[in-house]
Design a protein around this motif. Structure first.
Motif, short mmCIF file in Angstrom:
data_model
loop_
_atom_site.label_atom_id
_atom_site.label_comp_id
_atom_site.label_asym_id
_atom_site.label_seq_id
_atom_site.Cartn_x
_atom_site.Cartn_y
_atom_site.Cartn_z
N TRP A 45 0.82 -1.21 0.00
CA TRP A 45 0.00 0.00 0.00
C TRP A 45 0.85 1.27 0.00
O TRP A 45 0.33 2.38 -0.04
CB TRP A 45 -0.95 0.01 1.20
CG TRP A 45 -2.16 -0.84 0.96
CD1 TRP A 45 -2.33 -2.15 1.31
CD2 TRP A 45 -3.36 -0.45 0.28
NE1 TRP A 45 -3.56 -2.59 0.89
CE2 TRP A 45 -4.22 -1.58 0.27
CE3 TRP A 45 -3.79 0.73 -0.31
CZ2 TRP A 45 -5.48 -1.55 -0.32
CZ3 TRP A 45 -5.05 0.77 -0.90
CH2 TRP A 45 -5.88 -0.37 -0.90
N SER A 79 -9.85 2.88 -3.90
CA SER A 79 -8.48 2.81 -4.37
C SER A 79 -8.15 1.40 -4.82
O SER A 79 -8.69 0.42 -4.30
CB SER A 79 -7.51 3.25 -3.27
OG SER A 79 -7.77 2.57 -2.05
N GLY A 81 -4.63 -0.87 -6.87
CA GLY A 81 -3.28 -0.77 -7.41
C GLY A 81 -2.65 -2.12 -7.65
O GLY A 81 -3.17 -3.16 -7.22
N SER A 94 -1.30 2.85 -9.54
CA SER A 94 -2.37 3.01 -8.57
C SER A 94 -3.45 3.92 -9.10
O SER A 94 -3.20 4.79 -9.95
CB SER A 94 -1.82 3.58 -7.25
OG SER A 94 -1.17 4.83 -7.48
#
Length: 272
Positions: A45, A79, A81, A94
């Protein structure tokens, strides 16, 4: 265009206040559970938090997460990625979106990080787009850089700057995209404990101090907590890591009685 610029500044002010200066696009429930004291964290992350943290990761990783603030649907961010390790360093791509049809902000980032001895260095180029219903969209580029250094086997230092190029939102007013600087330390006396303390400074706002703690009850079951100032927030979280998955949940509250914020994220680590 001038009308768009004024309304964009207004909505940016609302969204930044709602996010309580959480650092623009910081994501992941592990990070939130530790009050986003994430500058020294090295995980998949990190492409959202400090790009240097993806250096040294040895597995391909896919991540996805959602966060809702104060129970208001318009204050929801998503989000996703993908991290790809290589012999010349690690790459991450991302995507992030916050808001609704009335106002939203989105970001696509392409990052690179490399580990050299006890140092990790990274850079990421982001394309951001801000949209207001009936008025159109505004796009711009923002660059971020970061680094993590291992001072001793137990002590780590991290620093990160988002929007180092100070991208301009409105040429008419001179309004710039917020620039956020973060720096901090983490202490890891063993495999079970991570204690992070750091400061954040947005050029336009007072500095914020953050402290986060992660403790692994079991190898695959960490619990987390943290606090942040300016304004004051409390954070809590937990995780679970079955096989190739990492599943995390976090919540936070504020002394302003705006309600709870919830975050859920999942990572899938592919065997090389």
């Amino acid at each position: 265009m001038y009308r768009f610029s004024i309304l964009l500044i207004l909505f940016l002010g609302i969204s930044l206040s709602a996010q309580a200066q959480d650092g623009n696009f910081n994501s992941g429930a592990r990070s939130l559970g530790m009050a986003h004291a994430n500058t020294t964290l090295s995980d998949e992350w990190a492409m959202f938090n400090n790009i240097a943290g993806i250096a040294g990761q040895s597995q391909y990783s896919a991540v996805a997460g959602i966060e809702n603030r104060y129970g208001i649907s318009s204050f929801t961010s998503m989000s996703a990625g993908f991290l790809a390790p290589s012999k010349i360093g690690n790459f991450g791509i991302s995507a992030f979106r916050f808001g609704d049809n009335l106002f939203n902000q989105s970001k696509i980032g392409l990052g690179y990080a490399h580990e050299i001895g006890l140092f990790k260095l990274g850079v990421q180029v982001n394309y951001l787009q801000y949209s207001i219903e009936t008025l159109g969209s505004k796009g711009l580029l923002a660059v971020e850089v970061g680094g993590i250094a291992q001072i001793t086997p137990e002590l780590f230092f991290g620093a990160h700057i988002f929007n180092i190029n100070q991208a301009v939102l409105s040429p008419e007013t001179g309004e710039r995209l917020p620039t956020l600087m973060k720096a901090g330390l983490s202490y890891r006396p063993g495999d079970k404990i991570t204690l992070s303390v750091e400061t954040w400074k947005d050029i336009e706002y007072p500095a914020s101090l953050r402290a986060g703690l992660e403790y692994k009850i079991l190898d695959k079951l960490p619990i987390r907590t943290g606090i942040a100032t300016a304004p004051f927030h409390q954070y809590f979280g937990l995780g679970f890591a079955p096989k190739n998955f990492r599943i995390d949940y976090a919540l936070s509250n504020t002394s302003r009685n705006l309600g709870l914020s919830h975050s859920f994220s999942v990572s899938y680590l592919l065997n090389r």
